[in-house]
Design an enzyme around this catalytic site. Structure first.
Site, PDB file in Angstrom:
ATOM      1  N   ASN A  11      14.081   5.498  20.071  1.00 26.44           N
ATOM      2  CA  ASN A  11      15.400   6.087  20.322  1.00 26.44           C
ATOM      3  C   ASN A  11      15.382   6.724  21.713  1.00 26.44           C
ATOM      4  OD1 ASN A  11      17.810   7.482  20.289  1.00 26.44           O
ATOM      5  ND2 ASN A  11      17.185   8.986  18.729  1.00 26.44           N
ATOM      6  N   TRP A  12      15.952   5.999  22.671  1.00 27.00           N
ATOM      7  CA  TRP A  12      15.901   6.464  24.073  1.00 27.00           C
ATOM      8  C   TRP A  12      16.869   7.614  24.344  1.00 27.00           C
ATOM      9  CZ3 TRP A  12      15.829   1.355  27.492  1.00 27.00           C
ATOM     10  CH2 TRP A  12      14.625   0.686  27.265  1.00 27.00           C
ATOM     11  N   LYS A  13      17.773   7.857  23.406  1.00 29.31           N
ATOM     12  CA  LYS A  13      18.819   8.885  23.597  1.00 29.31           C
ATOM     13  C   LYS A  13      19.550   8.625  24.926  1.00 29.31           C
ATOM     14  CE  LYS A  13      16.142  11.817  20.610  1.00 29.31           C
ATOM     15  NZ  LYS A  13      15.757  13.154  20.173  1.00 29.31           N
ATOM     16  N   HIS A  89      22.027  10.810  13.064  1.00 30.53           N
ATOM     17  CA  HIS A  89      20.960  11.553  13.756  1.00 30.53           C
ATOM     18  C   HIS A  89      21.342  13.031  13.823  1.00 30.53           C
ATOM     19  CE1 HIS A  89      18.279  12.954  16.900  1.00 30.53           C
ATOM     20  NE2 HIS A  89      17.518  11.902  16.622  1.00 30.53           N
ATOM     21  N   GLU A  91      21.172  15.135  16.080  1.00 33.55           N
ATOM     22  CA  GLU A  91      21.934  15.523  17.281  1.00 33.55           C
ATOM     23  C   GLU A  91      23.414  15.157  17.132  1.00 33.55           C
ATOM     24  OE1 GLU A  91      19.363  13.518  20.075  1.00 33.55           O
ATOM     25  OE2 GLU A  91      17.797  14.976  19.600  1.00 33.55           O
ATOM     26  N   GLU A 151      13.555  13.098   9.431  1.00 36.02           N
ATOM     27  CA  GLU A 151      13.216  13.845  10.644  1.00 36.02           C
ATOM     28  C   GLU A 151      13.514  15.327  10.429  1.00 36.02           C
ATOM     29  OE1 GLU A 151      13.580  11.229  14.402  1.00 36.02           O
ATOM     30  OE2 GLU A 151      15.598  11.722  13.794  1.00 36.02           O
ATOM     31  N   GLY A 157      12.095  16.691  19.106  1.00 38.23           N
ATOM     32  CA  GLY A 157      12.132  17.050  20.523  1.00 38.23           C
ATOM     33  C   GLY A 157      11.414  18.347  20.877  1.00 38.23           C
ATOM     34  N   SER A 195       8.662  14.460  17.080  1.00 39.84           N
ATOM     35  CA  SER A 195       7.465  14.733  17.893  1.00 39.84           C
ATOM     36  C   SER A 195       6.291  13.818  17.562  1.00 39.84           C
ATOM     37  CB  SER A 195       7.055  16.211  17.766  1.00 39.84           C
ATOM     38  OG  SER A 195       8.068  17.037  18.291  1.00 39.84           O
ATOM     39  N   GLY A 216      11.421   9.498  19.799  1.00 38.55           N
ATOM     40  CA  GLY A 216      12.312   9.856  20.904  1.00 38.55           C
ATOM     41  C   GLY A 216      11.513  10.012  22.194  1.00 38.55           C
TER      42      GLY A 216
HETATM   43  P1  PGA Z   1      11.323  13.180  19.332  1.00 41.71           P
HETATM   44  O1  PGA Z   1      12.741  12.634  18.820  1.00 41.71           O
HETATM   45  O2  PGA Z   1      10.337  12.062  19.148  1.00 41.71           O
HETATM   46  O3  PGA Z   1      11.550  13.514  20.777  1.00 41.71           O
HETATM   47  O4  PGA Z   1      11.006  14.366  18.516  1.00 41.71           O
HETATM   48  C1  PGA Z   1      12.838  11.918  17.634  1.00 41.71           C
HETATM   49  C2  PGA Z   1      14.277  11.608  17.344  1.00 41.71           C
HETATM   50  O5  PGA Z   1      15.151  12.399  17.701  1.00 41.71           O
HETATM   51  O6  PGA Z   1      14.591  10.580  16.747  1.00 41.71           O
END
Ligand code: PGA
Length: 234
Positions: A11-13, A89, A91, A151, A157, A195, A216
């Site tokens: 997931n490149w966001k 997600h 976010e 998650e 993150g 993470s 991510g």
């Molecule tokens: P992260 O993000 O690996 O930076 O914790 C994971 C995600 O949001 O899917």
């Protein structure tokens, strides 16, 4: 189209900023077991560049077409080679106020296009009960058509990975909630995210028994991601 099951969802966001960077990153992520989820604007060039990886998107709208400024339909994504789409997600739940009913409609709209939804769920420390409400979305949906990505919010993150034994307990909890919701045992595909890096990736898969991982931060760091794929023998 390849048939290997995915193990890693990248997931490149909202990264990277430029197309040439996206192409470079995609080329080194180009393994059969990887799903690359770039920002929408890179889908067209990536589908021409990648040979083995699968393409995914980070979001979609549930309506088919019409006056919905700024939105993208599942059919449009299908047309660009997307086989997977992330929905729910944390976010999107937090910054765009997505609610369970929106997420459910998105999953249904994706399934109509034969796209696999990557359905994200996760609790925060204060409200561990929320998993039940989130999973209710799957009440009438066949579990084999969906990837559930667990998650925990506090691990996303932050660079602070969730304890592997605790994560495994949550996987068991998720399965038991699903049995209650569905009224029967159905096999579920459950990924872990939050993470994940090259050092801990095998723990979540081999020790905790998750079917795969949603990554991510580490997925946009070239060296780190290469190391992760290597550790997974991909
Ligand atoms: P992260 O993000 O690996 O930076 O914790 C994971 C995600 O949001 O899917």
């Amino acid at each position: 189209m390849n048939t290997e099951k995915p193990i890693v969802i990248a997931n490149w966001k909202m990264n990277p900023q430029k197309e040439e960077e996206a192409v470079k990153l995609a080329k080194l992520s180009d393994k059969r077991e990887v799903v690359i989820c770039p920002p929408f604007i890179f889908l067209n060039s990536l589908r021409k560049e990648i040979k083995k990886a699968k393409l995914g998107a980070q979001n979609c709208f549930f309506e088919k077409q019409g006056a919905f400024t700024g939105e993208i339909s599942p059919k449009m994504l299908k047309g660009y080679g997307c086989e997977y789409v992330i929905v729910g997600h944390s976010e999107r739940r937090e910054y765009f106020f997505e609610k369970e009913e929106d997420i459910k409609r998105k999953i249904e709209a994706l399934l109509e296009e034969k796209i696999t939804p990557i359905f994200c769920i996760g609790e925060d420390e204060k409200n561990s009960d929320s998993l039940k409400d989130q999973l209710k979305v799957l009440e009438d949906i066949s579990l084999k058509k969906v990837i559930i990505a667990y998650e925990p919010k506090f691990a996303i993150g932050t660079g602070i990975p969730y304890n592997v034994e605790e994560a495994e307990k949550k996987k068991v909890l998720i399965k038991s909630i699903l049995v209650k919701i569905k009224g029967k045992e159905e096999e579920a595909i459950i990924f872990y995210g939050g993470s994940v890096d090259s050092k801990n990736v095998l723990d979540y898969i081999k020790k905790a028994g998750f079917d795969g991982i949603l990554v991510g931060t580490a997925s946009i760091k070239e060296k780190e991601f290469e190391k992760m794929l290597k550790n997974l023998s991909l």
